[in-house]
Motif scaffolding. Structure first.
Motif, PDB file in Angstrom:
ATOM      1  N   SER A   1      44.992  -7.782  -5.441  1.00  0.00           N
ATOM      2  CA  SER A   1      44.832  -8.319  -4.085  1.00  0.00           C
ATOM      3  C   SER A   1      43.584  -9.177  -3.959  1.00  0.00           C
ATOM      4  CB  SER A   1      44.791  -7.182  -3.072  1.00  0.00           C
ATOM      5  OG  SER A   1      46.040  -6.544  -3.001  1.00  0.00           O
TER       6      SER A   1
ATOM      7  N   SER B   1      43.639 -13.276  -3.331  1.00  0.00           N
ATOM      8  CA  SER B   1      42.968 -13.771  -2.122  1.00  0.00           C
ATOM      9  C   SER B   1      41.871 -14.780  -2.442  1.00  0.00           C
ATOM     10  CB  SER B   1      42.384 -12.598  -1.342  1.00  0.00           C
ATOM     11  OG  SER B   1      43.417 -11.727  -0.943  1.00  0.00           O
TER      12      SER B   1
ATOM     13  N   LEU C   1      38.099  -9.559   4.320  1.00  0.00           N
ATOM     14  CA  LEU C   1      39.412  -9.897   3.802  1.00  0.00           C
ATOM     15  C   LEU C   1      40.445  -9.384   4.792  1.00  0.00           C
ATOM     16  CD1 LEU C   1      41.232 -10.853   1.451  1.00  0.00           C
ATOM     17  CD2 LEU C   1      41.096  -8.542   0.552  1.00  0.00           C
TER      18      LEU C   1
END
Length: 188
Positions: free
Chosen positions: A109, A113, A172
Motif C-alpha cells: 500500500s 501510494s 495517507l
C-alpha cells in the motif's frame, strides 16, 4: 539480546516455503486499490492497530474481541486479508501467517501510494488470543496529544524519526467534513 520473536524474522523467510508470497499479496492489494482508492490507508491503519495491541500478530482478525473496541472503529479490509490468506493456502498450505499478510498488504500500500518500496522481514506468528481490554488500553485515542503519542511510541521501542513517520502515515488516505450540510470528501 534478540528476543525470540525477532530471531524468527528474516527478509527471505518464505524463499523456499512460499516463494511467490509477495507477488500474491501485491496482486490482490492492487486489485482492491483499483476499485477502492482509499484501500492503501485502510491496510496501513489495519497494520498499525494490529501491531499496537499485542505486537504484529493478526490478533485483530480473531473473533470480535479487539474489533469490538471503539478504538478500532472504522477498521476495514479484514475480508481482503482473509481472501489473500485463502489464496496463499491454495498455493502454500500452512506456510504464511495472517500477521505477515497484514504487514505485506501495508508494505504494498505504501509503495502503491507513491512511497518507498520498503523491505520488511517476515516470519511473524499469528496469535491465538485477542483482547478488547488490550485494544482499549493500547490503541491511542484520536484526541491524543503529540507528546503523549511520542511517549507511547518510545515505550514500544521506536525512536523519534520512526514515531514521526508513523504519525505522518496518517496523511495517507482521506477524510471528510460537512460544509453547509453537505459532506465534502478530502483526499490526502
Amino acid at each position: 539480546m534478540v528476543g525470540a520473536c525477532e530471531a524468527q524474522l528474516a527478509y527471505d523467510y518464505y524463499k523456499i516455503s512460499c516463494p511467490h508470497v509477495e507477488n500474491t499479496v501485491r496482486n490482490a492489494v492492487l486489485g482492491v486499490v483499483f476499485t477502492d482508492p482509499t484501500a492503501p490507508a485502510a491496510f496501513l491503519r489495519l497494520l498499525f492497530h494490529d501491531c499496537q495491541v499485542q505486537g504484529c500478530d493478526a490478533s485483530i482478525l480473531l473473533g470480535n474481541s479487539e474489533m469490538a473496541s471503539g478504538m478500532n472503529f472504522g477498521i476495514r479490509k479484514l475480508q481482503t486479508i482473509h481472501h489473500i490468506k485463502y489464496k496463499l493456502e491454495a498455493e502454500c498450505p500452512g506456510q504464511v501467517s495472517c500477521a505477515d499478510i497484514i504487514a505485506l498488504a501495508a508494505k504494498v500500500s505504501v509503495a502503491l501510494s507513491g512511497g518507498p518500496n520498503i523491505q520488511i522481514p517476515l516470519g511473524r506468528k499469528d496469535s491465538t488470543i485477542s483482547s478488547l481490554q488490550a485494544a482499549d488500553l493500547n490503541i491511542p485515542p484520536p484526541n491524543i496529544t503529540v507528546d503523549a503519542l511520542l511517549d507511547i511510541f518510545t515505550s514500544k521501542g521506536l525512536n523519534l524519526e520512526e514515531s514521526v513517520a508513523i504519525m505522518g502515515a496518517h496523511t495517507l488516505g482521506g477524510g471528510h467534513y460537512k460544509h453547509c450540510g453537505q459532506v465534502i470528501r478530502l483526499a490526502a
